[in-house]
Scaffold this active site. Structure first.
Site: not given
Length: 536
Positions: A188, A320, A441
């Site tokens: 991320s 995600e 995610h």
């Protein structure tokens, strides 16, 4: 408790021998200072190396985390300004053969997270014969304030990571690590930081391979564009705290005196309701041309298009966006919020993406039709909304980075993946409290690291005969093989039964490894993908 001593450049450290969660032992050195505390006159400034110490320093406990909002108890501020610490883990500090080093850069939107074992315990990776380093860097306004003046030039958090990599170069051999074989990896915001470091002259020579998981510079949230005084979040923060001025020096002097926790507490009120609905990040990396030592000298677009010159592994999870609408992290989208987006579709699109739509070219109306057809945006079409957010926030930017690698003659070998293992027993699903199908995610993280937080949640690690355990073994094998050799599948084995081939230069397909119960090489065809926004 068995202790172990090492001598680094700054003094003697005392570490501790720990039992691994699946057996075996490793040595942990925690809370090692890699910079002076960034307090007082050093607040908002570039980090400086630490003062040496005399005698032995305990490295038994993790150092303070950076000041941040506790994402579990959202009203609570945790951490300390004195936060620039790293941790080193290895199974053998006296190894005759120097081991590859992996340096983990945590994610968290540049405003939360740490390198400690809450989420990133070393137990899985360290078994694979590498030295693992995890670290903290400054977050939020303390790590990314840019007043576009030499008093505060931004990217302090990025420079923290760069200084930590200098520390690794100088000291890691004392832990049995090979300073000439260092891999940086992150997820991320951490994945974007990894990508930034591959482009910046400041970090040249400090690492030799890179892994960006679910985040690159080309993702729309990874950079804040140049702002005027009226939109600059530093000026707005000062105003919110009672100082109205257009003089950056006044803002700097004022913010320097405010309690750090007060700064972090107040920064969350800077986003407008519309920005909150668009998941806007407040303080992120920026162009820092006013710095005497900039992370980005010259034009960032030019730097990006030069490509990553070291072996590079990047990719995303297959779902995600579910973390934004269906988890306890950002919350669970309400009927009212869906109705609001339905009546004002612009709220679904990240501001930086909105400005690029005319260049694609696609209108908001066409974009809405592409994802929702004639349907309303409602609870029924949440999966469509999740696809849209996955594309906006992750897929488009990451595939742009992959495309640049394919079209750049000087790029290192680049490996692309999609993590599709959506296990119902995934620890990250339980931590995030998400029941949406697919891999959300950060879901791959619980197969790379042992998340210590599961003890508080009353959960336990996967049984050694489970599919989840097999995924832990597979993912750590590929990631550490890449760190060792620059190739994630140097040998075909039960764990890695298929050869992961790199992206082909200038082709019309993207070859990628689909990481699932049975990993397979697949292709994305250019011009045929949902996120390309061409089917209008």
């Amino acid at each position: 408790m068995e202790r172990v001593e090492v001598c680094v450049r700054d003094g003697k450290l005392v570490g501790i021998v720990k039992k691994g969660i699946y057996g075996g032992r490793y040595v942990a050195f925690r809370g090692i200072p890699y910079a002076k505390p960034p307090i007082g006159e050093l607040r908002f400034k570039d980090p400086v190396p630490p003062e040496p110490w005399s005698g032995s320093r305990d490295a038994l406990k993790y150092g303070n985390v950076a000041v941040q909002i506790d994402v579990i108890q959202k009203s609570k501020i945790i951490g300390d300004e004195d936060c620039l610490y790293l941790n080193v883990f290895t199974t053998d500090i006296k190894s005759l053969k120097k081991r590859p080093v992996m340096v983990w850069i945590h994610g968290g939107g540049f405003f939360f997270g740490s390198g400690d074992s809450t989420l990133y315990g070393p137990d899985y990776i360290v078994k694979k014969d590498v030295v693992l380093v995890t670290l903290n860097y400054r977050l939020g306004v303390l790590g990314f304030l840019n007043l576009y003046d030499k008093v505060a030039t931004g990217n302090q958090g990025l420079k923290d990571v760069i200084l930590a990599l200098h520390w690794v170069q100088k000291n890691i051999s004392e832990f049995g690590g090979d300073s000439e074989n260092v891999t940086i990896f992150g997820e991320s915001a951490g994945g974007a930081i990894v990508h930034y470091l591959t482009l910046s002259p400041l970090s040249e020579g400090l690492f030799h391979k890179a892994i960006s998981q679910s985040g690159t510079v080309t993702c729309p949230w990874a950079l804040t564009e140049l702002e005027s005084c009226s939109t600059n979040k530093g000026f707005l923060l000062a105003k919110k705290l009672g100082k109205v001025t257009e003089d950056p020096k006044d803002v700097y002097e004022f913010l320097k005196m405010i309690d750090a926790k007060k700064l972090i507490e107040t920064q969350k009120f800077l986003a407008t309701e519309e920005e909150r609905q668009q998941f806007l990040l407040i303080f992120t990396p920026t162009l820092d041309h006013e710095s005497s030592n900039p992370v980005f000298p010259g034009d960032l677009t030019t730097l990006i298009h030069r490509g990553v010159k070291v072996p590079y592994l990047l990719g995303f999870t297959n779902c995600e966006g579910s973390v934004l609408l269906k988890s306890n992290f950002y919350g669970y989208i309400t009927k009212e919020a869906l109705s609001q987006v339905d009546s004002d579709f612009k709220l679904a699109i990240y501001p930086r993406v909105l400005t690029t739509l005319p260049k694609i070219p696609i209108t908001l109306c066409q974009l809405r039709s592409l994802y929702f057809g004639d349907e309303n945006i409602s609870e029924k079409t949440v999966p469509n909304y999740i696809n849209l957010l996955s594309d906006i926030f992750f897929f488009r930017g990451i595939m742009q980075a992959a495309d640049i690698q394919m079209n750049n003659d000087n790029s290192g070998k680049t490996y692309l993946y999609q993590f599709s293992y959506g296990s119902e027993t995934s620890l990250m699903k339980k931590i995030l409290n998400t029941d949406f199908p697919g891999a959300s995610h950060c879901e791959e993280l619980c197969y790379l690291f042992y998340p210590d937080i599961i003890k508080e949640l009353g959960l336990s690690v996967p049984a050694p005969d489970s599919e989840d355990y097999k995924m832990i073994s597979r993912l750590t094998q590929m990631w550490t093989d890449f760190a060792k050799t620059g190739n994630p599948t140097p040998a075909i084995t039960d764990l890695t039964p298929i050869k992961w081939t790199p992206l082909k230069p200038a082709g019309d397909v993207y070859d990628y490894l689909d990481i699932d119960v049975k990993p397979r090489m697949k292709t994305f065809r250019k011009g045929e993908q949902r996120w390309e926004w061409k089917n209008t």
